[in-house]
Write a protein that holds these residues in place. Sequence first.
Motif, short mmCIF file in Angstrom:
data_model
loop_
_atom_site.label_atom_id
_atom_site.label_comp_id
_atom_site.label_asym_id
_atom_site.label_seq_id
_atom_site.Cartn_x
_atom_site.Cartn_y
_atom_site.Cartn_z
N LYS A 207 38.99 40.51 47.71
CA LYS A 207 40.38 39.04 48.45
C LYS A 207 39.68 37.84 48.32
O LYS A 207 40.01 36.63 48.27
CB LYS A 207 40.48 39.83 49.37
N LYS A 208 38.31 38.19 48.90
CA LYS A 208 37.46 37.04 49.63
C LYS A 208 37.02 36.14 48.25
O LYS A 208 37.08 34.95 48.13
CB LYS A 208 35.91 36.74 50.77
N HIS A 209 36.96 36.70 47.54
CA HIS A 209 36.26 36.78 46.43
C HIS A 209 37.52 35.30 46.16
O HIS A 209 37.04 33.61 45.05
CB HIS A 209 35.64 36.84 44.99
N LEU A 210 38.27 35.69 45.44
CA LEU A 210 39.60 34.92 45.26
C LEU A 210 39.97 33.68 45.64
O LEU A 210 40.40 33.10 45.11
CB LEU A 210 40.48 36.14 44.92
N MET B 271 43.94 33.97 38.67
CA MET B 271 44.52 35.19 38.05
C MET B 271 44.35 35.99 37.77
O MET B 271 44.74 37.02 37.29
CB MET B 271 45.70 34.67 37.49
N VAL B 272 43.17 35.46 36.23
CA VAL B 272 42.28 36.54 35.24
C VAL B 272 41.40 37.64 36.24
O VAL B 272 41.25 38.43 35.92
CB VAL B 272 41.32 35.43 34.51
N CYS B 273 41.00 37.82 37.29
CA CYS B 273 40.77 38.40 37.98
C CYS B 273 41.32 39.37 38.59
O CYS B 273 40.83 40.88 38.51
CB CYS B 273 40.24 37.68 39.24
N ARG B 274 42.74 38.73 38.82
CA ARG B 274 43.14 39.44 39.59
C ARG B 274 44.00 40.93 38.59
O ARG B 274 43.93 41.59 38.39
CB ARG B 274 44.66 38.68 40.10
#
Length: 118
Positions: free
Chosen positions: A56-59, A72-75
């Motif tokens: 969550k912190k990275h996003l 969004m790609v990471c999610r």
Amino acid sequence: DSRAPDWHGDARKKEAKDRQDKLDRGELLVAIGPYCVPCGKRFAKQSVYDAHLSGKKHLAALEKLGRAEEAMVCRLDVEAKRRKNAEAQARAEAQRTQTSYAGNALSGETEEEAARRR
């Protein structure tokens, strides 16, 4: 011999010698491992870094930097990994169940008898 050391007159050599001395004494930590630019964190292991990328912190840091598309790609990657892991667990459970039934059938034991034995 009263000569000065060879690094005495050369600032670069002195800096290199001081750095090596600190390394030898364990006072200097050499930065190794992957680095997350948005979060400003360095990781000792690639696996920890990979897990961090879905956190969550990275996003939130990506979105704060205006890199919403990358977030969004990471999610999406995280969701795909979760689905893949769930499918693998379901296959493993089905295989365990199938193996259990096959073992019971060979021994002539019913499922209830096998459950009681466990």
